[in-house]
Design an enzyme around this catalytic site. Structure first.
Site, PDB file in Angstrom:
ATOM      1  N   GLN A 291     -59.002   2.592-104.547  1.00  0.00           N
ATOM      2  CA  GLN A 291     -58.451   1.245-104.427  1.00  0.00           C
ATOM      3  C   GLN A 291     -58.051   0.987-103.045  1.00  0.00           C
ATOM      4  O   GLN A 291     -56.903   0.292-102.765  1.00  0.00           O
ATOM      5  CB  GLN A 291     -57.127   1.304-105.308  1.00  0.00           C
ATOM      6  CG  GLN A 291     -57.343   0.940-106.743  1.00  0.00           C
ATOM      7  CD  GLN A 291     -58.315  -0.148-107.140  1.00  0.00           C
ATOM      8  OE1 GLN A 291     -58.135  -1.199-106.529  1.00  0.00           O
ATOM      9  NE2 GLN A 291     -59.357  -0.109-108.156  1.00  0.00           N
ATOM     10  N   SER A 292     -58.914   1.323-102.248  1.00  0.00           N
ATOM     11  CA  SER A 292     -58.681   1.172-100.553  1.00  0.00           C
ATOM     12  C   SER A 292     -58.727  -0.229-100.326  1.00  0.00           C
ATOM     13  O   SER A 292     -59.808  -0.826-100.628  1.00  0.00           O
ATOM     14  CB  SER A 292     -59.420   1.810 -99.619  1.00  0.00           C
ATOM     15  OG  SER A 292     -59.096   1.578 -98.442  1.00  0.00           O
ATOM     16  N   ASN A 293     -57.540  -0.785 -99.580  1.00  0.00           N
ATOM     17  CA  ASN A 293     -57.601  -2.249 -99.045  1.00  0.00           C
ATOM     18  C   ASN A 293     -58.293  -2.527 -98.006  1.00  0.00           C
ATOM     19  O   ASN A 293     -59.032  -3.397 -97.549  1.00  0.00           O
ATOM     20  CB  ASN A 293     -56.251  -2.758 -99.040  1.00  0.00           C
ATOM     21  CG  ASN A 293     -55.469  -2.604-100.118  1.00  0.00           C
ATOM     22  OD1 ASN A 293     -55.609  -3.277-101.178  1.00  0.00           O
ATOM     23  ND2 ASN A 293     -54.316  -1.939-100.217  1.00  0.00           N
TER      24      ASN A 293
ATOM     25  N   VAL B 222     -60.900  -0.352 -97.166  1.00  0.00           N
ATOM     26  CA  VAL B 222     -62.543  -0.329 -97.486  1.00  0.00           C
ATOM     27  C   VAL B 222     -63.027  -1.957 -97.681  1.00  0.00           C
ATOM     28  O   VAL B 222     -63.688  -2.531 -97.104  1.00  0.00           O
ATOM     29  CB  VAL B 222     -62.876   0.563 -98.379  1.00  0.00           C
ATOM     30  CG1 VAL B 222     -64.248   0.381 -98.791  1.00  0.00           C
ATOM     31  CG2 VAL B 222     -62.461   2.010 -98.002  1.00  0.00           C
TER      32      VAL B 222
END
Ligand SMILES: Cc1ncc(COP(=O)(O)O)c(C=O)c1O
Length: 342
Positions: free
Chosen positions: A74-76, A78
């Protein structure tokens, strides 16, 4: 090196607002303000946009065809790398560290919408490891995969630019050094005196930049970091690592500033079980902010950071002081949260 001389692309040429949280200020008997970097104008916003202005500026100067970056599922970071790289015409390869979900939701869904080439870095035997150990093993697998993909594209003659997780690299730190002076001048215009600036700490490049910015511009607004990860152990261990990183940045850019361990104030009581695992007080803070002020934070970063601010406020850490919360974004991750937890 002067920050003004660093290559930069403009992705967010507006000042984000600073607002007072009136209802919570009354309830917690503290003046609590919020800096809305969740509104940083591209890909649903968040702190990474400020870093990416400089990182992608550097990538373009190096004539990159492809950027590869990594982060949690759930990387912001990325999501925002893909969004910003799309705007400047560079392809993004995303290495998401963890298991591939059966359905893409939140940031992963957005990575797909934005058109990233997505890979998952996972490990087989997860049993018997502590959360910290497991995160470390997954990170190592992520690193390995990034290098594998990099050499694949380089063999095809492409210029590949690797952006470390969270945009933690020298050009990236310029974003929040600038933000420090933006915040300072905005507060002066608003005639507000803030003593503390509270932010979540993941890879730690945002807080490192804010600490450098505070010294550089002598703002008197002390950055306080709320750790959302515990891979390294205690706040002390993180502070020592951040000190080494800051020394590295100062040397890299030849900046003569005296930053000591005393300038690095971190709290490790609000991480919960570990990175990405919702914590009880984090979930309460999400609801509190939403139900008092109508603002949305997430369970991975900003909810835990805000839980820290509220608890410190309750404990009178900010007694007779004003505090500014840096809303670093992250709300898309909330769409991956199990609603039964709320
Ligand atoms: C929403 C959000 N807040 C805070 C952070 C923490 O920033 P940093 O990684 O620079 O410590 C991140 C990224 O890691 C993030 O995505």
């Amino acid at each position: 090196m002067n920050i003004k001389d660093l290559p930069r692309i403009e992705l967010c040429n507006v000042k984000t607002p600073i607002e007072k949280l009136n209802n919570l200020s009354k309830e917690f008997k503290n003046n609590i303000y919020i800096k809305r970097d969740d509104l940083l104008g591209i890909g649903l916003g968040g702190n990474k946009v400020r870093k990416l202005e400089y990182i992608l500026g550097d990538a373009l100067e190096k004539k990159a065809d492809i950027v590869i970056t990594s982060g949690g599922v759930q990387s912001n970071h990325v999501r925002l790398t893909v969004a910003c790289a799309n705007k400047v015409g560079i392809k993004t390869v995303a290495v998401l560290v963890g298991s591939e979900p059966s359905k893409y939701k939140g940031n992963t869904l957005l990575d797909k919408v934005l058109g990233a080439e997505i890979h998952f870095a996972d490990i087989k035997n997860k049993e018997g490891h502590s959360t910290g150990d497991l995160n470390r093993l997954l990170d190592e697998e992520g690193e390995r995969l990034v290098q594998e993909i990099k050499s694949k594209y380089e063999k095809q003659g492409k210029i590949v630019y690797v952006i470390p997780g969270g945009g933690k690299m020298p050009p990236g730190i310029a974003g929040y050094i600038n933000a420090t002076s933006e915040i300072y001048s905005q507060l002066q215009e608003l005639r507000i005196n803030c003593d503390y600036l509270v932010t979540g700490v993941g890879t730690s490049s945002t807080i490192a930049s804010l600490i450098i910015g505070e010294k550089l511009y002598n703002t008197g607004i002390k950055p306080l970091g709320i750790l959302v990860t515990n891979t390294l152990g205690s706040a002390k261990a993180y502070a020592e690592r951040i000190k080494t990183e800051i020394d590295g940045y100062l040397k890299f850019y030849n900046w003569d500033l005296n930053i000591t361990l005393d300038d690095i104030k971190l709290f490790d009581a609000y991480t919960g079980e570990g990175y990405g695992i919702p914590s009880e007080d984090g979930l309460l803070a999400i609801k509190k902010l939403a139900q008092s002020e109508g603002l949305i934070v997430d369970h991975i970063y900003t909810g835990k950071a805000f839980a820290g601010l509220l608890d410190l406020s309750k404990k009178e850490f900010f007694k007779d002081k004003n505090v500014l919360f840096l809303h670093t974004g992250g709300s898309p991750a909330l769409f991956d949260l199990d609603s039964d937890l709320l």
